[in-house]
Design an enzyme around this catalytic site. Structure first.
Site, PDB file in Angstrom:
ATOM      1  N   PRO A 285       7.625  -0.049  -2.224  1.00  0.00           N
ATOM      2  CA  PRO A 285       8.792  -0.896  -1.962  1.00  0.00           C
ATOM      3  C   PRO A 285      10.084  -0.109  -1.789  1.00  0.00           C
ATOM      4  CG  PRO A 285       8.070  -1.138  -4.235  1.00  0.00           C
ATOM      5  CD  PRO A 285       7.012  -0.357  -3.530  1.00  0.00           C
TER       6      PRO A 285
ATOM      7  N   GLU B 135       2.953   1.242 -12.685  1.00  0.00           N
ATOM      8  CA  GLU B 135       4.413   1.244 -12.649  1.00  0.00           C
ATOM      9  C   GLU B 135       4.973   2.047 -11.482  1.00  0.00           C
ATOM     10  OE1 GLU B 135       8.219   0.191 -13.800  1.00  0.00           O
ATOM     11  OE2 GLU B 135       6.262  -0.570 -14.479  1.00  0.00           O
TER      12      GLU B 135
ATOM     13  N   ARG C 249      -4.057  -1.911  16.783  1.00  0.00           N
ATOM     14  CA  ARG C 249      -4.020  -2.804  17.946  1.00  0.00           C
ATOM     15  C   ARG C 249      -3.246  -2.195  19.111  1.00  0.00           C
ATOM     16  NH1 ARG C 249      -0.223  -6.427  18.880  1.00  0.00           N
ATOM     17  NH2 ARG C 249      -1.708  -8.130  19.109  1.00  0.00           N
TER      18      ARG C 249
ATOM     19  N   ASP D 222       4.075  -8.668  23.026  1.00  0.00           N
ATOM     20  CA  ASP D 222       4.194  -9.247  21.692  1.00  0.00           C
ATOM     21  C   ASP D 222       5.641  -9.315  21.233  1.00  0.00           C
ATOM     22  OD1 ASP D 222       1.566  -9.767  21.226  1.00  0.00           O
ATOM     23  OD2 ASP D 222       1.160  -7.882  20.214  1.00  0.00           O
TER      24      ASP D 222
END
Length: 248
Positions: free
Chosen positions: A87, A114, A152, A167
């Site tokens: 993150p 953690e 892809r 896309d």
């Protein structure tokens, strides 16, 4: 392309990597997946991969030794991009997907607990990637997202290669609306222009509708684009149409 995945839960990937576009790409030899449990690279007889943090605090921290040994084993003499799903990483987007799709070898590290020993970040990985401002139980789901978006883009992975080009986000705009048969369903009709057979007009309609959808749903994307004179004209028309709708 070779993709190695280092995880404590390799069973999570079995269905994903063998299904749909990813499974077909592997069958065609476009990509090769290898999933390894980095617990197997622990020097501990109990397969320990984590420990309590120096300085105290809650949670457990992934040790450097198992991950260094795992990456070195799968990399061999090559120097792959080693991606830490985290993150704290850079926000993932289509531009980064396109960049990664040009690599021959990617290694994904999926962590738990953690966090990671900081030496993993400093001396092992080449990229830290986040798929959003939220916290997952581990890096596996995030790695699946990145892998799908990268594979892809490989030549031959999609049945229609123009699909990847058109896309959402590939052009900087959200994709235009799609329609198929029947031409009328429960009183809702397909726009006449799509039935006209006039290719140039259809191309212009689609571009304008991409602008409209982006303006309505992701106006922040327009700030990053260089708009042509024609696109600026269409955008002004879209803004005027929106004002008229708001008055009704």
């Amino acid at each position: 392309m070779q993709i190695n995945i280092l995880t404590l839960f390799p069973e999570m990937f079995s269905g994903v990597l063998s299904s749909s576009i990813l499974g077909k790409a592997q069958e065609k030899g476009i990509v090769q997946f290898e999933v390894n449990n980095f617990r197997d690279f622990s020097e501990s007889k109990h397969g320990t991969v984590d420990d309590t943090p120096y300085g105290g605090g809650g949670g457990m921290v992934l040790k450097p030794e198992p991950l260094f040994r795992a990456v070195e084993a799968v990399a061999g003499e090559k120097k792959p991009r080693v991606i830490l799903m985290c993150p704290q990483g850079v926000p993932y987007n289509q531009k980064l997907a396109e960049e990664l799709s040009m690599e021959e070898h990617l290694v994904f590290i999926c962590g738990h607990y953690e966090g990671y020993d900081e030496r993993i970040r400093e001396h092992l990985v080449t990229d830290e990637i986040s798929i959003g401002d939220y916290v997952l139980t581990g890096g596996e789901l995030a790695a699946m997202v990145v892998i799908d978006s990268v594979v892809r883009l490989q030549p031959g992975a999609l049945g229609n290669q123009t699909s990847a080009v058109e896309d959402s986000f590939s052009t900087g705009l959200l994709e235009y609306p799609h329609y198929t048969r029947p031409a009328e369903f429960r009183g809702w009709k397909v726009p006449d222009i799509l039935l006209s057979g006039h290719h140039a007009n259809i191309v212009n309609w689609r571009l304008k509708e991409s602008l409209r959808r982006t303006y309505e749903r992701r106006p922040d994307l327009l700030e990053k684009l260089e708009l042509t004179t024609e696109m600026k004209k269409w955008l002004k028309e879209i803004e005027e149409e929106k004002k008229m709708q708001d008055k009704l």
